[in-house]
Design a protein around this motif. Structure first.
Motif, PDB file in Angstrom:
ATOM      1  N   ILE A   1       1.628   7.900  -9.595  1.00  0.00           N
ATOM      2  CA  ILE A   1       2.607   7.224  -8.802  1.00  0.00           C
ATOM      3  C   ILE A   1       2.681   5.924  -9.047  1.00  0.00           C
ATOM      4  CG2 ILE A   1       3.157   6.576  -6.466  1.00  0.00           C
ATOM      5  CD1 ILE A   1       1.268   8.895  -5.304  1.00  0.00           C
ATOM      6  N   GLN A   2       1.845   5.049  -9.191  1.00  0.00           N
ATOM      7  CA  GLN A   2       2.053   3.479  -9.249  1.00  0.00           C
ATOM      8  C   GLN A   2       2.205   2.987 -10.957  1.00  0.00           C
ATOM      9  OE1 GLN A   2      -1.665   1.713  -7.472  1.00  0.00           O
ATOM     10  NE2 GLN A   2      -0.435   1.442  -5.471  1.00  0.00           N
TER      11      GLN A   2
ATOM     12  N   ASP B   1       5.146   7.429   1.641  1.00  0.00           N
ATOM     13  CA  ASP B   1       5.491   7.459  -0.023  1.00  0.00           C
ATOM     14  C   ASP B   1       4.914   8.723  -0.360  1.00  0.00           C
ATOM     15  OD1 ASP B   1       5.983   4.662  -0.971  1.00  0.00           O
ATOM     16  OD2 ASP B   1       4.095   4.183   0.369  1.00  0.00           O
TER      17      ASP B   1
ATOM     18  N   ALA C   1      -4.095   2.247  -0.706  1.00  0.00           N
ATOM     19  CA  ALA C   1      -3.556   3.590  -0.196  1.00  0.00           C
ATOM     20  C   ALA C   1      -4.000   3.565   1.425  1.00  0.00           C
ATOM     21  CB  ALA C   1      -4.080   4.898  -0.739  1.00  0.00           C
TER      22      ALA C   1
ATOM     23  N   ILE D   1      -2.986   8.657  -7.828  1.00  0.00           N
ATOM     24  CA  ILE D   1      -2.309   7.389  -7.514  1.00  0.00           C
ATOM     25  C   ILE D   1      -1.887   6.674  -8.541  1.00  0.00           C
ATOM     26  CG2 ILE D   1      -3.054   4.957  -6.638  1.00  0.00           C
ATOM     27  CD1 ILE D   1      -4.787   6.509  -4.542  1.00  0.00           C
TER      28      ILE D   1
ATOM     29  N   LYS E   1       0.840  -1.239   0.104  1.00  0.00           N
ATOM     30  CA  LYS E   1      -0.207   0.007   0.012  1.00  0.00           C
ATOM     31  C   LYS E   1       0.910   1.311   0.060  1.00  0.00           C
ATOM     32  CE  LYS E   1      -4.173  -1.367   2.137  1.00  0.00           C
ATOM     33  NZ  LYS E   1      -5.274  -1.303   3.120  1.00  0.00           N
ATOM     34  N   LEU E   2       0.279   2.437  -0.624  1.00  0.00           N
ATOM     35  CA  LEU E   2       0.894   3.684  -0.572  1.00  0.00           C
ATOM     36  C   LEU E   2       0.603   4.288   0.779  1.00  0.00           C
ATOM     37  CD1 LEU E   2       0.122   4.987  -4.262  1.00  0.00           C
ATOM     38  CD2 LEU E   2       2.376   4.330  -3.271  1.00  0.00           C
TER      39      LEU E   2
END
Length: 363
Positions: free
Chosen positions: A322-323, A72, A28, A319, A3-4
């Protein structure tokens, strides 16, 4: 995939909207709250409920960074005038950043932040929720795909309730907010640039404080924020845009309305109804051929905030950036330009003149 892990900086009303939406993502989790005001921290903890267990609390960003938590990213929803100081130590950490609008309340601060963000190693995203309201997003898609033909005129209206009370009454004074045209209207100036696909050349704003806050005093000082205005923006591709703002129209059925008129048709969108109205040109005295449709939003997403689902969809895109390396849809440059347009509108209203955008030296 792990998880973030996020920290929320600024635990007030918008901060709670962010943490409520973040809970909808399995990928997250919130691990820290940062706010110098104990009552704000308590407000966020109540909103978290059982999820508050294990969420660390800090009074400021240096204490957060010194704690050595595995993070993160951060979401910043602290008062406008704190953004520059909050962001400064974060640029030294390799964290992904979502900073709420406006990027900064002061234009020179916004310039400095945008310059630092350009070399920041993590994702840097400016929180411009109005782009992500599903009805507005569909409206933008149709305009960009040419449904109105060549765009000529863009009109926006927000008729809404007055500014809500905030901790320390910071939002009653332009020195903290940048003025209403920065604090509130940066959303619309950002939308203008996005929809028109061009840069502003000239801004003319007529506005004043005529109804709200007239009898309020804070430490003997009267608020100085605009509560109604008309703003015209000329863009470098020839399109002109209008913003009609009223902060004492809380009885209005629709809070936001946007209309794009081109050489082939007019397209309108209304929030909160989610209705889109398409009106092609038909010629003088010919039958109208109006088409109506509605863009719905999942009830769970609607219930998670007060921006018609936009916070959820913006977090989804953040998100994904980021991912998955998806594009950053609202850059620091976008945030800077929105602040600059709002600043130009404030100058125009105060000095009663049109402001050339070049005067602001934003590059």
């Amino acid at each position: 995939m792990s998880k973030l892990r996020f920290a929320l900086i600024g635990a007030g009303m918008m901060g709670v909207e962010h943490l409520t939406n973040l809970a909808l993502f399995d990928e997250a989790e919130l691990v820290a709250l940062v706010d110098p005001v104990p009552s704000s921290l308590r407000y966020a903890v109540r909103a978290l409920g059982e999820r508050a267990a294990g969420v660390a609390q800090f009074a400021n960003v240096p204490d957060l960074l010194a704690a050595g938590l595995k993070l993160d990213g951060v979401i910043i929803s602290s008062p406008n005038h704190t953004h520059h100081d909050v962001l400064t130590p974060l640029f030294g950490a390799d964290l992904h950043i979502l900073c709420e609008k406006p990027l900064c309340s002061d234009l020179e601060d916004a310039k400095r932040v945008a310059e630092r963000a350009a070399s920041h190693r993590g994702v840097f995203w400016v929180g411009m929720e109005y782009r992500f309201m599903p009805p507005a997003a569909e409206f933008i898609r149709q305009v960009h795909e040419g449904r109105v033909g060549r765009l000529v005129m863009l009109a926006m209206r927000e008729h809404r309730f007055p500014f809500l009370p905030k901790v320390g009454d910071w939002n009653r004074f332009s020195r903290n907010t940048g003025g209403t045209m920065v604090e509130k209207c940066c959303h619309f100036f950002d939308l203008m640039r996005l929809i028109v696909g061009a840069e502003p050349v000239r801004i003319h704003c007529s506005g004043g404080m005529d109804v709200n806050h007239l009898d309020e005093r804070y430490g003997g000082e009267r608020p100085d924020i605009i509560d109604n205005s008309y703003t015209i923006v000329d863009f470098d591709n020839g399109v002109r845009a209008l913003l009609d703002l009223c902060m004492f129209a809380d009885g209005a059925e629709q809070q936001e309305e946007i209309a794009a008129t081109g050489d082939k048709a007019k397209l309108e969108v209304f929030v909160p109804s989610g209705e889109l109205v398409y009106s092609p040109r038909v010629g003088f005295r010919q039958p109208k051929r109006v088409e109506r449709s509605t863009v719905g939003v999942d009830e769970t997403v609607l219930a998670a905030g007060s921006h018609h689902g936009a916070t959820y969809f913006q977090q989804r895109a953040f998100i994904d950036a980021i991912q998955k390396g998806a594009p950053v849809q609202v850059t620091a440059r976008d945030g800077l330009r929105a602040v600059a347009m709002g600043t130009a509108a404030e100058i125009s209203a105060r000095e009663k003149r049109a402001v050339e955008f070049a005067e602001l030296n934003v590059g």
